[in-house]
Motif scaffolding. Structure first.
Motif, PDB file in Angstrom:
ATOM      1  N   GLN A   1       7.446   2.073  -3.053  1.00  0.00           N
ATOM      2  CA  GLN A   1       8.828   2.757  -2.734  1.00  0.00           C
ATOM      3  C   GLN A   1       8.880   3.879  -2.010  1.00  0.00           C
ATOM      4  N   MET A   2       7.679   4.733  -1.789  1.00  0.00           N
ATOM      5  CA  MET A   2       7.808   5.655  -0.815  1.00  0.00           C
ATOM      6  C   MET A   2       6.716   5.708   0.106  1.00  0.00           C
ATOM      7  N   ARG A   3       6.780   6.284   1.250  1.00  0.00           N
ATOM      8  CA  ARG A   3       5.654   6.525   2.499  1.00  0.00           C
ATOM      9  C   ARG A   3       6.105   7.469   2.985  1.00  0.00           C
ATOM     10  N   SER A   4       4.943   7.951   4.128  1.00  0.00           N
ATOM     11  CA  SER A   4       4.901   8.887   4.974  1.00  0.00           C
ATOM     12  C   SER A   4       5.785   8.214   6.402  1.00  0.00           C
ATOM     13  N   GLY A   5       6.845   8.778   6.564  1.00  0.00           N
ATOM     14  CA  GLY A   5       7.432   8.389   7.963  1.00  0.00           C
ATOM     15  C   GLY A   5       7.219   9.247   9.280  1.00  0.00           C
ATOM     16  N   HIS A   6       7.885   9.089  10.160  1.00  0.00           N
ATOM     17  CA  HIS A   6       7.665   9.797  11.477  1.00  0.00           C
ATOM     18  C   HIS A   6       8.013  11.151  11.159  1.00  0.00           C
ATOM     19  N   SER A   7       8.895  11.578  10.372  1.00  0.00           N
ATOM     20  CA  SER A   7       9.723  12.676  10.092  1.00  0.00           C
ATOM     21  C   SER A   7       9.537  13.233   8.874  1.00  0.00           C
ATOM     22  N   GLY A   8       8.632  12.748   8.000  1.00  0.00           N
ATOM     23  CA  GLY A   8       8.659  13.127   6.661  1.00  0.00           C
ATOM     24  C   GLY A   8       8.651  12.199   5.836  1.00  0.00           C
ATOM     25  N   LEU A   9       9.085  12.586   4.494  1.00  0.00           N
ATOM     26  CA  LEU A   9       8.920  11.440   3.352  1.00  0.00           C
ATOM     27  C   LEU A   9      10.121  10.419   3.290  1.00  0.00           C
ATOM     28  N   GLU A  10       9.973   9.228   3.155  1.00  0.00           N
ATOM     29  CA  GLU A  10      10.742   8.138   3.246  1.00  0.00           C
ATOM     30  C   GLU A  10      10.916   7.420   2.137  1.00  0.00           C
ATOM     31  N   VAL A  11      11.819   7.000   1.421  1.00  0.00           N
ATOM     32  CA  VAL A  11      12.060   6.048   0.180  1.00  0.00           C
ATOM     33  C   VAL A  11      12.603   4.837   0.468  1.00  0.00           C
ATOM     34  N   ARG A  12      12.227   3.897  -0.302  1.00  0.00           N
ATOM     35  CA  ARG A  12      12.552   2.318   0.013  1.00  0.00           C
ATOM     36  C   ARG A  12      13.821   2.139  -0.551  1.00  0.00           C
ATOM     37  N   GLY A  13      14.819   1.755   0.077  1.00  0.00           N
ATOM     38  CA  GLY A  13      16.114   1.291  -0.433  1.00  0.00           C
ATOM     39  C   GLY A  13      16.217  -0.331  -0.624  1.00  0.00           C
ATOM     40  N   ARG A  14      17.222  -0.911  -1.010  1.00  0.00           N
ATOM     41  CA  ARG A  14      17.663  -2.304  -1.148  1.00  0.00           C
ATOM     42  C   ARG A  14      17.614  -2.734   0.395  1.00  0.00           C
ATOM     43  N   GLY A  15      18.066  -2.068   1.336  1.00  0.00           N
ATOM     44  CA  GLY A  15      18.235  -2.525   2.554  1.00  0.00           C
ATOM     45  C   GLY A  15      17.166  -1.866   3.622  1.00  0.00           C
ATOM     46  N   THR A  16      16.896  -0.676   3.494  1.00  0.00           N
ATOM     47  CA  THR A  16      16.071  -0.236   4.489  1.00  0.00           C
ATOM     48  C   THR A  16      15.300   1.181   3.716  1.00  0.00           C
ATOM     49  N   TRP A  17      14.478   1.842   4.606  1.00  0.00           N
ATOM     50  CA  TRP A  17      14.014   3.014   4.346  1.00  0.00           C
ATOM     51  C   TRP A  17      14.776   4.347   4.575  1.00  0.00           C
ATOM     52  N   HIS A  18      14.861   5.264   3.723  1.00  0.00           N
ATOM     53  CA  HIS A  18      15.502   6.381   3.986  1.00  0.00           C
ATOM     54  C   HIS A  18      14.550   7.666   3.969  1.00  0.00           C
ATOM     55  N   GLN A  19      15.034   8.514   5.029  1.00  0.00           N
ATOM     56  CA  GLN A  19      14.202   9.817   5.060  1.00  0.00           C
ATOM     57  C   GLN A  19      14.930  10.848   3.980  1.00  0.00           C
ATOM     58  N   ILE A  20      14.181  11.210   3.016  1.00  0.00           N
ATOM     59  CA  ILE A  20      14.624  12.241   1.963  1.00  0.00           C
ATOM     60  C   ILE A  20      13.538  13.333   1.891  1.00  0.00           C
ATOM     61  N   ASP A  21      13.898  14.455   2.555  1.00  0.00           N
ATOM     62  CA  ASP A  21      13.011  15.533   2.871  1.00  0.00           C
ATOM     63  C   ASP A  21      13.002  16.410   1.432  1.00  0.00           C
TER      64      ASP A  21
END
Length: 351
Positions: A40-60
């Motif tokens: 449910q979490m991954r390292s994205g292009h700009s930081g921490l990303e959290v998985r939602g029901r529809g998409t991934w969201h960056q949450i710093d």
């Protein structure tokens, strides 16, 4: 391209995470997260990303409460902070974005395995809080409250003003690079210095010498100088961040309920102090706070809501349930306040 306003907001978020840590929240860092969270979490292009029901969201700025009560999933908190110039309140677009993210990640259920198959279940409870140095518009307050997003403002709170001033002095001359890299670098540097973590040397190349000195010096120092950081819930539902230069004195809390009064009519810098203690004595304290005017009005109008009143005596007393470390021990304290304080706050505050 990242604006200097976005970078200041990122610095305030890191300071808020540091203050939240004092009461029992741990900053979520992907490098130290449990393996079970990897889906449910991954390292994205700009930081921490959290998985939602529809998409991934960056949450710093993301934190988890260390001490989950019975009958509740562990609590994760989304932190959004805005360090705007004075007289520029946070508008409705900020809670609108936060609420969209909160809803999507809250509805993402994860697969659990059992002997005869799999089923879906939640793993965490999610909440969100927005912190502002310049208040909120009425539209932002109404929208956030309707969707149960907590609002904290820092206007006229002396204990945190040196930190706000230090962050506001961080300007374009502090940067070498631009874009998301600049935000990641400033965030990473401040987080490392506040928490005594190993510094990623790559981050230093994104800042000028002035920027590095500012973060290492006045910003870090001002944040650490807030030695008393406590979060409370007014009437069980309205959040407050109560601040002091020094920690609360253990001698003042021999009991779990303390009668308090309100000071600040003349200066506009509001604080709760003990009812039965002398200034300068071992039981004296001053907890500074700021409450958005519209929230204060809503509290006053709904004072006797039976849902918010836990016992008959609270019909005559306001209360704040305060959480934090006092004398090295984690405590939950109730501050009992004469009902008149809120009317005085509303009547004397310069809106």
């Amino acid at each position: 391209m990242a604006t200097i306003t976005q970078i200041r907001g990122a610095l305030l978020e890191e300071a808020v995470l540091f203050l939240l840590n004092k009461i029992g929240y741990d900053t979520i860092d992907l490098n130290r997260a449990p393996r079970r969270d990897s889906e449910q979490m991954r390292s994205g292009h700009s930081g921490l990303e959290v998985r939602g029901r529809g998409t991934w969201h960056q949450i710093d700025a993301f934190a988890i409460w260390r001490h989950s009560p019975a009958f509740m999933y562990p609590l994760k908190l989304i932190v959004e902070a805005k360090c705007y110039n004075a007289r520029r309140p946070v508008g409705v677009e900020v809670p609108r974005n936060v609420i969209g993210v909160l809803k999507d990640i809250s509805e993402n259920y994860f697969t659990l395995r059992r002997r005869q198959g799999r089923f879906h279940a939640p793993r965490y409870n999610y909440a969100a809080a927005i912190f502002s140095t310049s208040g909120f518009t009425s539209g932002a307050i109404e929208y956030a409250l309707a969707h149960q997003v907590f609002l904290i403002q820092y206007e006229n709170v002396p204990a945190i003003q040196p930190l706000i001033d230090a962050i506001q002095s961080f300007d374009d001359d502090c940067l070498v690079t631009t874009g998301r890299e600049a935000i990641s670098a400033t965030r990473g540097i401040l987080r490392a210095w506040l928490n005594n973590l190993e510094l990623d040397q790559r981050h230093e190349y994104a800042l000028s010498q002035r920027g590095i000195q500012l973060l290492r010096g006045s910003v870090t120092r001002a944040c650490r100088n807030i030695r008393g950081s406590y979060f409370g819930m007014l009437q069980g539902r309205w959040p407050l961040h109560l601040l002091m230069d020094e920690p609360l004195p253990p001698a003042a809390f021999e009991e779990d309920s303390i009668s308090c009064k309100l000071l600040g009519e003349e200066s506009g810098e509001w604080r709760f102090v003990p009812m039965y203690a002398e200034r300068g004595g071992e039981r004296w304290f001053e907890l500074e706070f700021s409450l958005p005017p519209l929230v204060a009005e809503l509290v006053e109008q709904n004072w006797d809501d039976p849902v918010a009143v836990a016992a008959a005596k609270q019909q005559h007393f306001s209360y704040i349930d305060l959480s934090g470390v006092i004398g090295g021990v984690r405590r939950n304290i109730r501050l009992e306040l004469d009902r008149d304080w809120l009317r005085r706050y509303l009547g004397r505050r310069d809106f």
